[in-house]
Each structure stands twice: as C-alpha cells, then as structure tokens.
Design an enzyme around this catalytic site. Sequence first.
Site, short mmCIF file in Angstrom:
data_model
loop_
_atom_site.label_atom_id
_atom_site.label_comp_id
_atom_site.label_asym_id
_atom_site.label_seq_id
_atom_site.Cartn_x
_atom_site.Cartn_y
_atom_site.Cartn_z
N ASP A 186 1.40 -10.21 1.10
CA ASP A 186 1.28 -8.86 1.46
C ASP A 186 2.63 -8.39 2.27
OD1 ASP A 186 0.23 -6.16 1.99
OD2 ASP A 186 -1.53 -6.92 3.06
N HIS B 148 0.87 -1.09 -0.15
CA HIS B 148 0.08 -0.01 0.04
C HIS B 148 0.90 1.36 -0.01
CE1 HIS B 148 0.58 0.87 4.18
NE2 HIS B 148 0.89 -0.34 4.40
N GLU C 74 -4.95 1.31 3.31
CA GLU C 74 -4.71 0.15 4.23
C GLU C 74 -4.60 0.56 5.70
OE1 GLU C 74 -2.30 -2.65 6.58
OE2 GLU C 74 -2.02 -0.60 6.38
N GLU C 75 -4.09 1.87 6.14
CA GLU C 75 -3.91 2.15 7.34
C GLU C 75 -5.29 2.65 8.07
OE1 GLU C 75 -1.38 1.65 8.75
OE2 GLU C 75 0.35 1.73 7.27
N ASP D 293 6.67 1.09 5.76
CA ASP D 293 5.50 0.88 5.72
C ASP D 293 4.90 1.97 4.93
OD1 ASP D 293 2.86 -0.17 6.48
OD2 ASP D 293 3.04 0.53 8.44
N HIS E 295 5.31 2.98 12.84
CA HIS E 295 4.13 4.00 13.07
C HIS E 295 4.77 4.99 13.82
CE1 HIS E 295 0.44 1.73 11.32
NE2 HIS E 295 1.44 1.62 10.69
N ASP F 216 -0.37 4.40 0.85
CA ASP F 216 -0.87 5.48 2.00
C ASP F 216 0.08 5.33 3.19
OD1 ASP F 216 -2.25 2.86 2.46
OD2 ASP F 216 -3.33 3.83 4.00
ZN LIG Z 1 1.17 -1.31 6.32
#
Ligand SMILES: [Zn+2]
Length: 491
Positions: free
Chosen positions: A217, A121, A190-191, A156, A459, A123
């Site tokens: 994934d 992803h 996705e987030e 990520d 994150h 985003d």
């Molecule tokens: Zn991710």
Amino acid sequence: MTKRKLAFFILSGLILLFLIVTGFNTFTVRSKQPSPHPAKMTINQDEAVQHLSKAITFKTVSYQDRSKFDFKEFDRFITFLQESFPEVHQKLSFEKVNGYALVYKWKGSDASKNPIGLTSHYDVVPVLKGTEANWKQDPFSGAVVDGRIWGRGTLDDKIGVTGILQAVDYLLKEGYEPDRDMYFMFGFDEEIGGDEGASKIVDALKARGITFEYVLDEGGAIVEKMVPGVTQPVGVVGISEKGSATAELSIEGSGGHSSQPKDHTNIGRIASAIAKLEDTQFKGDLRGPGEDMFEFVAPEMSFGMKYVFANKAIFKPVIEKILLGQPASAALIRTTIAPTIFQAGEQYNALPEKASAIINLRIMPGDSLNEVKRFIEDTIEDDDIKVTVTGSEASKVSSVNSWQFKSIQQAARNVYRDAVIAPYLMFAGSDARQYDPVAKNTYRFLPVQITSEDLNRMHGTNEHVSIENYINAIKFYVEVIREGNKGKSVE
Ligand SMILES: [Zn+2]
C-alpha cells in the site's frame, strides 16, 4: 608490581578489550542494501503525465459525513480509468466491489503460487476552507507547471492508482506475463477509514479463500536528511501501523460553591492525572519495527553513529535517550500520549460536578488496550477517576527478512539507486491494515523521493509531484511486479 600499577594494567586491558570488541562489531557491520540492477525501460512520459493530470480533476473527495460524498465524480473517475487504460481493462478482469472499490486481477501462469496485491486509493481529503487562495495552482486542476503535476491526490494517492495501471499497461505492451496472480485494488474511502472500500474488498477476497504473499500500500517515502548520520536519502517501508486509541478520564460528584472549595476539585484532579501521565510517559523501548529500521540504516551511517548502533546491546540506554529527545523519533519507540480535549465547568463561580479529558494514544505493536488502561490507572493513582480506553491496537508486524520484503527493497533500489531502503513503523493509519487477514505480509511505501515539506503538503496546501518522481513511481511498480514474479516458491 604495586597494587596501583596492577589495577592500572587490568583497567587498561579491559578498555583495550572493550575497544577491540566494539570496534570489531563496527567494522563487521554489513550493508543490508542490495545492489541495484535496473531494467531498461522507456515509459511514455507525455501519456503518463496526462493520465495523472486528468485523474486529479475528478473531485473524489472523502468526507467524515458519508452523505456528502459526490458519487457522480467517483463514477466519472472509473469511466476515465476505463477509457485511459483500454488494454488493461481488456486483458485483466475488473470488478467493482460495493459499488466503488475497484479490483483488477491479472491472471498468472502458475496457479500453485499465492498472489501479490498492490493497493492504493482514489479518494482524497477535502481542501480546507479558507486555504484555496494559497494554492499556486487550483487543487483540482491537475495543472502541469514547472515540471510538476499539481493538485489534491498527486501524492495521496491517485499517484498509486494511475502509477500502478500505467506500469501494468507498460508490461502488457511488452508482452510480459506474471507467474502468480496479481491483484490491483483501489479503495474509495481510505481517508475516513476504508470501511466501505478496502474492508469490503477484503471480505470478498476472503470468501474466495485468497491469501496474498504480500499486499503493498502507500506509506513511507524516500526523504533526504531523514536520519542523522546518513548522507543518502532514506526510503522507509512501513511494516506495521501503530494503533490509535482514545482514553477518556472522567470524574463526577460534589461540585458546590466556589467560595468554599475543597483542596482538590474535579478540574484539579483531572489536570493532575494528565500531568502525571505526561511526566511519566510510556517507557521507550527500541524493539520491533523501530529496531529493524536501525538494523538497516546503521551500516550506512557515519563512523560515530555506526559505532553506537553496531554496539546496540551496550549503548541501548543512550540510543533510547537520544530517540526520546525528539517527538518524531520518540514516537518510533513508545506509545504516545496526546491530551486533545478537556471539558469542565460552565459558570465562573460554580465548581463543576463533572470533569473529563480525552487523550489520543498511538499504540506500539505489542501493547494491548488493556495494558494501556492499566498503565493509566497505575500512573494517575486516583480511584475516583473513571478510565475507559477504546480503539485499535497496532497492526501485525510484517517480516523484514522475507523474500517479499527483499523484493520490494530491490525494486526500490533499482529505481532509486542511492537511497537506503529500510523498514519502519507507520504512525498514521492506512488501508494496509485491512488486508492483514488475507495477507502474509503488508507493506507500506510511496515510491517517490521528496522533502519533509512535501510530506506536509499531502493533506495540506500545494500538494504536487514532480514529473521525474511520477515516472520513477511507475518504474518502481514495473520493477516490483517483476521482482515479485521471479520464480520464488510458495513460502
Ligand atoms: Zn492516502
């Protein structure tokens, strides 16, 4: 022979037999790691680094409040991909689903074979307000400093997007052609759950009757010192995701004045219910993906640990007790209980008419929401407390004995030859679960070798990836495409 002597001989005999059997089990444990056979390849490092670095500069941020999405940035990101990978866009079919979800299809030569899908992803999560100054490099700079690429999305999961496209670009330039159709699918939300991205891609593919052999994934990474008793780094491939549910416990009625309270107030009863749940806990059980993980890791362990795991049938209670001792390993073998919100009372001298608590539960594969609700009700033993449980059960569990899993494991070993590659259970959610309806198997793997601190940066603050890791990730995607197209028949 006296009776005592006889008893002594029988006992010694039994102990000897026990040692022989358990020792035999230990010495006959076979490694489940394939030997590496890496393909020779030279990735254009400068170009690759430049692509990921540039990708980071687009503020493709996901917000819980969808109205906050800045879609201009998403459009610019898509244009950037088209300009950076001209050959990929020329040779593969490319479509946008629901505006921003991206699907590339590389047509294979053998239409009788099911396709493979690689997904990621583009985003990213926002940078937490107040933490900007803690970043050594601006989170959207894509700065290349000290052999690392910095910024939000380097792990990520823009690494997946440009990593996969860079690998395809490499293979195209080499003149490679896949046997089966290869799909590369990139979500944009996705987030926040993937409902507009991955989910819409799946709807579109389902309508076309597509069934993937597997979809790969993002997911577990290769981490050093991950498993006690294993000196090599361990790379974990998620074969299932735990479910995530919310339990609400609430009680209503008879408040009154605080000068003459009943023995058990609403607050007391909810508090007592939570205390009972924490004291009881869901039962730990080494089964499913957690058990699979140890099947793969045990052969690589030091003797003592190997002895215990090789004789799992005997030592299961001991193993479970050890695993339950740490939150991270406990989460591998049981549904977890995390009380996150407690609400009651407004005034210091009035008993509240209502009290409620919210518990976040991460559900093991095989546990249903109904069973979870029943467990809560049976444990708290208070019929006046209303219990509701909503959310999602765990995703399906993918095979570890299939050629699909083995081909991913082989690809990882080809690049990270010292790493032990094992299946595991993911605690966090990903887009992968969305693909369950159109894939025989879904796997989750982030092909980088990092530290546990790096995992926290995903994150958090100072997310970055080393150039070496990024190049290895590209090599992994090249390998995984090759391994998946090695003439395996349709299963
Ligand atoms: Zn991710």
